[in-house]
Design a protein around this motif. Structure first.
Motif, short mmCIF file in Angstrom:
data_model
loop_
_atom_site.label_atom_id
_atom_site.label_comp_id
_atom_site.label_asym_id
_atom_site.label_seq_id
_atom_site.Cartn_x
_atom_site.Cartn_y
_atom_site.Cartn_z
N ILE A 188 0.88 -1.16 0.00
CA ILE A 188 0.00 0.00 0.00
C ILE A 188 0.93 1.22 0.00
N PRO A 189 1.06 1.89 -1.13
CA PRO A 189 2.01 3.01 -1.18
C PRO A 189 1.62 4.11 -0.21
N ASP A 190 2.59 4.85 0.37
CA ASP A 190 3.98 4.76 0.03
C ASP A 190 4.82 3.96 1.03
N ASP B 197 0.77 -3.32 4.52
CA ASP B 197 0.92 -1.93 4.93
C ASP B 197 1.89 -1.87 6.10
N ASP B 198 2.43 -0.66 6.32
CA ASP B 198 3.38 -0.53 7.44
C ASP B 198 2.66 -0.64 8.77
MG LIG Z 1 0.34 4.41 4.02
#
Ligand SMILES: [Mg+2]
Ligand SMILES: O=P(O)(O)OC[C@H]1O[C@H](OP(=O)(O)OP(=O)(O)O)[C@H](O)[C@@H]1O
Ligand SMILES: NC(=O)CC[C@H](N)C(=O)O
Length: 506
Positions: free
Chosen positions: A299-301, A364-365
């Motif tokens: 999921i950028p960034d 995702d992070d």
């Molecule tokens: Mg994000």
């Protein structure tokens, strides 16, 4: 997690500070400001908006001087009104300007003390104005003709009075540039020098990436509790000013806040995020050896670095399935939930062929309020994914943050009071994977083994400053939940009082 910068140069600093603020923009998108010092006068420009919108040519031309500080703001206290954007100024003693990243946890009590004992009035609801006045009051006890020792003595007393997270940079009129970091080193701050032939120039900034862009050589991070003083000749003085310093820096800087090309406390953020990806890959492998994941999609960034490493480690194809609109900023640090929700759709769009008929693992992070992942999972399904699995490179975020990240309300955190599986169900994932907290710490230590302890409060509810109890958290939630913030934004807009008037017309 605002961004701060201080610059003592041999030439005009306005452009250098502007450039540094643009690379610190990811730390705050609400407001930006710069104060320079020129021939005994402070010059200020600050307003709501991104760096490129706040500083126009006419402002830059008037921000004269070879000494200055700058700030990009992501409010965590008070309101998001322009009056509370930074830097702040106080005229006594000497004339001091200050910019602050972090959040004081005892600012109400300090505000009282400042009024009743120190006879100082705070005109905004910003904790940073409180910090500036505590520093000013303590500096005022040192008398005329300040030297490095006087500045350090004042910082020592600031540490005794102030609690919470604070990385700050300040100018003392005619004396020099100062920065200090709280005794737990919760928020980051680094310094470095360059010499372009006219003598030593010094930059102090939240992240090393600001130094890179300005051509400064990174010397090191300020240690927890340490202060740096740069005199008017550009000479650097440093001293430990805390009674019991202990590095417990915010681990969420590594997860999300900092840029991957920054080095924080001796650890490349890019490296720590790669390790997070590996550890998470290991976890998935051991929990689900016969997985049926066809493709890993970030999921950028921010999750890109860990997602790529996770995919390689798991031996699964990595694909960029979401295109990011480069003109939309970070959604998590936007002020209201409606804006955050709307921005996810504006920011990310699915590339159908990467999803059609596939079992995808979205990475995702972190999952905080769940705003991003809920919509992303739905988009993946609409794009034709067969199964949608979700992995978070951080553990479940279950507790509020009180040190400079705007997560004040436990009730707004999707994992608060829920099991991992319950979160998975709520966001609509077929299966969910979270990083283990010990693995997250190990990921950072693998890059810098000296990082013994961290502030992990958002994951474990353990607040390193020792002054946070349930009553504090309840009061914080009541005053800073999304609805309350919207209400106070209206109130403060009416006041609109600046503690130093911007002498530059809009
Ligand atoms: Mg994000
Ligand atoms: O669960 P949530 O409340 O949605 O918060 C978590 C999300 O917000 C952040 O992204 P953001 O868009 O802010 O920035 P990025 O482009 O750096 O990933 C973070 O990277 C997650 O994607
Ligand atoms: N995110 C931050 O560092 C915020 C700094 C300060 N507490 C403010 O709200 O302006």
């Amino acid at each position: 997690m605002c961004g701060i910068v201080g610059l003592m140069a041999k030439q005009a600093v306005n452009q250098g500070i502007y450039d540094a603020l643009t690379v610190l923009q990811h730390r705050g998108q609400d407001a930006a400001g710069m104060m320079t010092w020129h021939e005994g006068r402070f010059l200020l420009r600050k307003s709501n908006g991104l760096v490129r919108d706040v500083f126009h040519t006419r402002h830059m031309a008037r921000l004269k001087g070879s000494l200055g500080i700058g700030h990009v703001r992501y409010p965590t206290a008070g309101s998001s009104s322009e009056a509370e954007s930074q830097p702040f100024y106080v005229n006594s003693p000497y004339g001091i300007a200050l910019a602050h990243n972090g959040n004081l946890t005892n600012s109400d009590q300090l505000k009282q003390e400042l009024f009743s004992s120190d006879l100082r009035h705070i005109n905004t609801s910003s904790d940073s104005e409180v910090l500036l006045n505590v520093f000013a009051h303590e500096l005022g006890k040192q008398g005329l003709h300040l030297g490095p020792g006087d500045v350090f003595d004042a910082v020592r007393r600031v540490h005794r009075r102030c609690k919470g997270g604070y990385a700050s940079v300040a100018i003392i009129n005619g004396v020099g540039l100062v920065a200090f970091r709280d005794p737990h080193g919760i928020r980051p701050v680094v310094f470095g020098t360059r010499d372009e032939g006219a003598g030593q120039e010094v930059m102090i900034a939240s992240e090393s990436v600001a130094l890179d862009v300005g051509g400064f050589e990174l010397h090191r991070d300020l240690a927890p509790g340490e202060a740096i003083f740069v005199d008017m000749d550009g000479e650097i003085h440093t001293q430990q000013c805390a009674d019991a310093p202990q590095l417990t820096s915010c681990i969420f800087e590594h997860v999300y806040l900092a840029r991957p090309d920054s080095i924080l406390d001796g650890a490349y953020v890019y490296g720590t995020r790669m390790q997070m990806g590996r550890k998470l890959g290991d976890r998935i492998q051991s929990e689900w050896p016969d997985h049926d994941i066809d493709v890993v999609i970030p999921i950028p960034d921010t999750s890109r670095t860990s997602a790529l490493e996770l995919a390689q480690h798991l031996g699964v194809t990595y694909r960029e399935g979401f295109m990011k609109n480069r003109y939309i900023g970070r959604t998590f640090i936007m002020p209201g939930q409606t804006q955050r929700r709307k921005s996810v759709r504006q920011k990310l769009n699915a590339i159908g062929i990467e999803f059609k008929g596939k079992n995808v693992l979205l990475v995702d992070d972190s999952i905080v309020r769940g705003t991003t992942c809920r919509q992303i999972i739905q988009m993946a399904r609409e794009a034709g994914a067969r199964k949608v699995y979700f992995a978070s490179a951080a553990p479940p975020v279950r507790y509020p943050n009180v040190y400079g990240i705007d997560m004040p309300a436990a009730g707004e955190l999707i994992a608060h009071g829920r099991s991992e599986a319950e979160v998975g169900e709520l966001i609509g994932a077929d299966r969910i994977f979270y990083q283990d907290l010990e693995d997250l710490k190990a990921a950072c230590r693998e890059v810098n083994p000296n990082l013994e302890a961290f502030d992990c409060s958002v994951f474990d509810g353990n607040y390193v400053t020792g002054d946070i109890d349930d009553a504090y958290l309840a009061a914080l939630e009541a005053s800073r939940n999304d609805d309350a913030k919207q209400q106070s934004a209206g109130d403060h807009a009416l006041v609109g009082t600046h503690n130093l008037e911007d002498d530059i017309d809009d």
